[in-house]
Design an enzyme around this catalytic site. Sequence first.
Site, PDB file in Angstrom:
ATOM      1  N   ARG A   1       0.886  -1.182   0.000  1.00  0.00           N
ATOM      2  CA  ARG A   1       0.000   0.000   0.000  1.00  0.00           C
ATOM      3  C   ARG A   1       0.912   1.217   0.000  1.00  0.00           C
ATOM      4  O   ARG A   1       1.704   1.411   0.924  1.00  0.00           O
ATOM      5  CB  ARG A   1      -0.916  -0.001   1.226  1.00  0.00           C
ATOM      6  CG  ARG A   1      -1.623   1.322   1.411  1.00  0.00           C
ATOM      7  CD  ARG A   1      -2.723   1.290   2.445  1.00  0.00           C
ATOM      8  NE  ARG A   1      -3.893   0.624   1.925  1.00  0.00           N
ATOM      9  CZ  ARG A   1      -5.115   0.730   2.453  1.00  0.00           C
ATOM     10  NH1 ARG A   1      -5.319   1.470   3.528  1.00  0.00           N
ATOM     11  NH2 ARG A   1      -6.147   0.093   1.916  1.00  0.00           N
TER      12      ARG A   1
ATOM     13  N   HIS B   1      -7.388   0.735  -6.373  1.00  0.00           N
ATOM     14  CA  HIS B   1      -7.662  -0.086  -5.180  1.00  0.00           C
ATOM     15  C   HIS B   1      -8.355  -1.374  -5.650  1.00  0.00           C
ATOM     16  O   HIS B   1      -9.533  -1.611  -5.374  1.00  0.00           O
ATOM     17  CB  HIS B   1      -8.526   0.703  -4.201  1.00  0.00           C
ATOM     18  CG  HIS B   1      -8.514   0.157  -2.800  1.00  0.00           C
ATOM     19  ND1 HIS B   1      -7.747  -0.927  -2.421  1.00  0.00           N
ATOM     20  CD2 HIS B   1      -9.184   0.553  -1.682  1.00  0.00           C
ATOM     21  CE1 HIS B   1      -7.936  -1.163  -1.138  1.00  0.00           C
ATOM     22  NE2 HIS B   1      -8.798  -0.293  -0.662  1.00  0.00           N
TER      23      HIS B   1
ATOM     24  N   GLN C   1     -10.299  -3.906  -3.277  1.00  0.00           N
ATOM     25  CA  GLN C   1     -11.588  -3.413  -2.775  1.00  0.00           C
ATOM     26  C   GLN C   1     -12.685  -3.625  -3.822  1.00  0.00           C
ATOM     27  O   GLN C   1     -13.782  -4.082  -3.491  1.00  0.00           O
ATOM     28  CB  GLN C   1     -11.476  -1.925  -2.430  1.00  0.00           C
ATOM     29  CG  GLN C   1     -12.753  -1.355  -1.868  1.00  0.00           C
ATOM     30  CD  GLN C   1     -13.086  -1.897  -0.487  1.00  0.00           C
ATOM     31  OE1 GLN C   1     -12.278  -1.831   0.423  1.00  0.00           O
ATOM     32  NE2 GLN C   1     -14.291  -2.456  -0.330  1.00  0.00           N
TER      33      GLN C   1
ATOM     34  N   ASP D   1     -17.095   7.557  -1.548  1.00  0.00           N
ATOM     35  CA  ASP D   1     -15.875   7.374  -0.759  1.00  0.00           C
ATOM     36  C   ASP D   1     -15.574   8.710  -0.086  1.00  0.00           C
ATOM     37  O   ASP D   1     -16.215   9.728  -0.391  1.00  0.00           O
ATOM     38  CB  ASP D   1     -14.736   6.939  -1.711  1.00  0.00           C
ATOM     39  CG  ASP D   1     -13.462   6.517  -0.984  1.00  0.00           C
ATOM     40  OD1 ASP D   1     -13.469   6.380   0.255  1.00  0.00           O
ATOM     41  OD2 ASP D   1     -12.426   6.344  -1.681  1.00  0.00           O
TER      42      ASP D   1
ATOM     43  N   CYS E   1     -16.277   1.875   0.695  1.00  0.00           N
ATOM     44  CA  CYS E   1     -15.145   0.997   1.032  1.00  0.00           C
ATOM     45  C   CYS E   1     -14.739   1.128   2.493  1.00  0.00           C
ATOM     46  O   CYS E   1     -14.086   0.238   3.028  1.00  0.00           O
ATOM     47  CB  CYS E   1     -13.963   1.279   0.115  1.00  0.00           C
ATOM     48  SG  CYS E   1     -13.261   2.930   0.300  1.00  0.00           S
TER      49      CYS E   1
ATOM     50  N   ARG F   1     -13.690  -8.638   1.935  1.00  0.00           N
ATOM     51  CA  ARG F   1     -12.265  -8.452   1.649  1.00  0.00           C
ATOM     52  C   ARG F   1     -11.501  -9.718   2.055  1.00  0.00           C
ATOM     53  O   ARG F   1     -10.586 -10.160   1.359  1.00  0.00           O
ATOM     54  CB  ARG F   1     -11.693  -7.245   2.414  1.00  0.00           C
ATOM     55  CG  ARG F   1     -12.263  -5.883   2.044  1.00  0.00           C
ATOM     56  CD  ARG F   1     -11.781  -5.398   0.691  1.00  0.00           C
ATOM     57  NE  ARG F   1     -10.337  -5.333   0.589  1.00  0.00           N
ATOM     58  CZ  ARG F   1      -9.572  -4.321   1.029  1.00  0.00           C
ATOM     59  NH1 ARG F   1     -10.135  -3.263   1.592  1.00  0.00           N
ATOM     60  NH2 ARG F   1      -8.253  -4.333   0.868  1.00  0.00           N
TER      61      ARG F   1
END
Length: 303
Positions: free
Chosen positions: A102, A129, A132, A218, A258, A286
């Site tokens: 990340r 991402h 996700q 988001d 998310c 996830r």
Amino acid sequence: MKHFLQFKDLNREEFEYLFSRASWIKKAHKQQQQYKPLENRTFAMIFDKNSTRTRLSFEAGMQQLGGAAIYLANRDTQFGRGEPVEDAARVISSMVDLVMIRTHEHKIIECFADYSSVPVINGLTDANHPCQIMSDIFTYVENRGSITGKTIAWIGDANNMCSTWLQAAKLFDFTVNVSSPPGYDIESVGAEKYDCKYYKKFACPYDAVKNADLVTTDVWTSMGFEKEIEARKKDFAGFCVNTEMMAGAKNDALFMHCLPAHRGEEVSADVIDGPQSVVWQEAENRLHTQKALMEYLLLGKKE
Ligand code: CP
Ligand code: NVA
């Protein structure tokens, strides 16, 4: 050897396979059945940004599959002190079987993958991402069946999540209605990279949600952009997904986020905590989808 740096690194058939594996793995997990195909495998997780879900789902997932996961925070590593990415990639990948990163700029993870001798997974960059969105589509399919032909409304910042939805739209053949304030729209993240057949732009978020099967948003300020928080709060006024906005979508539309979320900013509490929201299932998935991904990258398809 395959990497998962962007959503489009896997094809639709591979995602369909991963979703069927994730369903099986989820069921086995719920029944407390042990399934440890990755015994003696080691997984390095490099974090240059904060995380709750990504770290936990990968670390717990690797342990549940029988392997070991090692958390490397950039503040503690030489990589974080400027050791060249190429050198770090050679060394880290010589000691483990799988790496997740990340980080900020997408080119860092691409460079790492170029020099890595083991598969590399994108756990979020400024641009993408993919883990996700894999979980989000799996969650959609669990609730409503195929996502092909559906309409997804993206409300807010055209950020790493939005751009990954746009990649997924082409693979799964659905439409993304994007509504972002000026200056935060897909032009600012390179709209030319995405096939315009799969998205439509709307100045007004209420127009974007019309007849949508899924409404998603988001945070207004992603990690790394904290200096812009106050300016963004002003610029994003009117882009809160609230019950009035959700009412414009289909009656059975789902809501996704998310997480982490800011109630009262990008989403109202009654939407995220309301009956159309599947955010907890989305977060839990996830774990199951990434277990399927790790198994696939290390062992290939199970017959
Ligand atoms: N959604 C997500 O990636 O959450 P974290 O930042 O907590 O990992
Ligand atoms: N767009 C957000 C997602 C967090 C999971 C960020 O990059 O901070």
